[in-house]
Design a protein around this motif. Sequence first.
Motif, PDB file in Angstrom:
ATOM      1  N   SER A   1      -7.989  11.860  -8.422  1.00  0.00           N
ATOM      2  CA  SER A   1      -9.124  10.950  -8.568  1.00  0.00           C
ATOM      3  C   SER A   1      -8.658   9.593  -9.107  1.00  0.00           C
ATOM      4  O   SER A   1      -9.235   8.562  -8.777  1.00  0.00           O
TER       5      SER A   1
ATOM      6  N   CYS B   1      -7.712   7.595  -6.212  1.00  0.00           N
ATOM      7  CA  CYS B   1      -8.925   7.161  -5.494  1.00  0.00           C
ATOM      8  C   CYS B   1      -9.523   5.930  -6.177  1.00  0.00           C
ATOM      9  O   CYS B   1      -9.934   4.968  -5.508  1.00  0.00           O
ATOM     10  N   GLU B   2      -9.575   5.966  -7.497  1.00  0.00           N
ATOM     11  CA  GLU B   2     -10.150   4.832  -8.234  1.00  0.00           C
ATOM     12  C   GLU B   2      -9.334   3.570  -7.987  1.00  0.00           C
ATOM     13  O   GLU B   2      -9.891   2.477  -7.805  1.00  0.00           O
TER      14      GLU B   2
ATOM     15  N   GLU C   1     -16.043   5.952  -2.434  1.00  0.00           N
ATOM     16  CA  GLU C   1     -16.690   6.727  -3.509  1.00  0.00           C
ATOM     17  C   GLU C   1     -16.951   8.172  -3.084  1.00  0.00           C
ATOM     18  O   GLU C   1     -16.975   9.074  -3.924  1.00  0.00           O
TER      19      GLU C   1
ATOM     20  N   LEU D   1     -13.732   9.938  -3.577  1.00  0.00           N
ATOM     21  CA  LEU D   1     -13.517  10.092  -5.019  1.00  0.00           C
ATOM     22  C   LEU D   1     -14.331  11.266  -5.565  1.00  0.00           C
ATOM     23  O   LEU D   1     -13.818  12.071  -6.355  1.00  0.00           O
TER      24      LEU D   1
END
Length: 354
Positions: A123, A126-127, A327, A330
């Motif tokens: 994650s 992903c951010e 998103e 994520l």
Amino acid sequence: MLTAAIAPGTAMSAPGNRKMGYAIVGLGSYATRQIMPQFANCESARLVALVSGTPAKLERYGAEYGVPRTHLYNYQNFDSIRDNPDIDIVYVVLPVSMHAEYTIRAASAGKHVLCEKPMAMSSAECEAMIAACRQAGKRLMIGYRCHFEPHNRLAIELARAKFVGPTRQITAAHGFNISAGQWRLDRTMSGGGSLMDIGIYSLNAARYLTGEEPTEVVALESTDGDDPRFRTVEDRIDFTLRFPSGVIASCVSSYSSGHNDYRVIGTNGWIAMEPATPYSGHVMHVRKDGVTERRELPPPVKNQFVAQLDHLPECVSAGNEPIVPGEEGLRDLRIIEAIYRSARERRAVTLVSA
Ligand code: NAD
């Protein structure tokens, strides 16, 4: 009548007067067999550039798709795509460990990005990808093709409209018997085993069928440590998700048995898909008031691949967010991390929705 239309607010007509140009990064199985042939049917997208570390692939596919030599890149000179105005969008179709790097490099080069699932190794990656695209003012979309597939769209519509009554349970199973010797079985390249690669379809389906975010997960892993395929990644990991409405989703993820189905069970019947998420050949049955019917849909104007490729350029033109933005990737990665934690720590894990 219920239809399988794309979500409201999503531009589906061809924008402007120019198809947007895609550069495909990674000329492996999915890119060359499933994606590249689809550009011929796109109305808003065209294939203009290729990126590969293998000169013979660039030669072969460049010739096959009429891509000029000036638009063939390798991983070293990839960043010079910034100087190529024909490239609007970079489609990252690489092993998972390379998704973040190439998404961020593409955004830095001033290009929009379509990145394959799973979005990244973690994650946190992903951010970073979302932040890089936002900072560059570029769109980021994840290759969740099922959101563009008519049977899946109809299942979403029926489930959310409570066609078989309020949903009480979802079952979803995805798996195949994986062959040895591929990057998917190397954790440093895949980030994990069946869950990252195929179980993610069970997870994403549970979320798109409910339209809710899970609040709690419990998982059980079963991996044969003596099987040389599973030295660094898990084989089977089953997980149960609790959703705010009370729906419980029981999901299977496997690298040693074949599964491709889901079922939405309501108070008054069920919606069943098997196969649920293949490239083609979906089969849907609906049982309501004691009567079971097969739902056959007419051939779509755009198949899921074409609709997906056209969607991002159309969002860019219309100033819309894609229906599956960064998103969305994520959210899945955060839940995947919680599933792994639950299996490892042998306890339920509470999810905090963001
Ligand atoms: P693949 O192994 O067939 O292709 C991977 C490509 O990456 C190859 O061209 C390979 O040469 C290249 N590559 C570059 N550096 C590499 C390295 N260090 N090690 C290994 N390969 C390297 O894999 P694939 O099945 O095409 O999967 C690519 C991506 O597409 C993955 O993210 C996968 O999850 C995704 N995928 C999505 C779907 C879908 O239905 N959405 C289906 C299949 C694959």
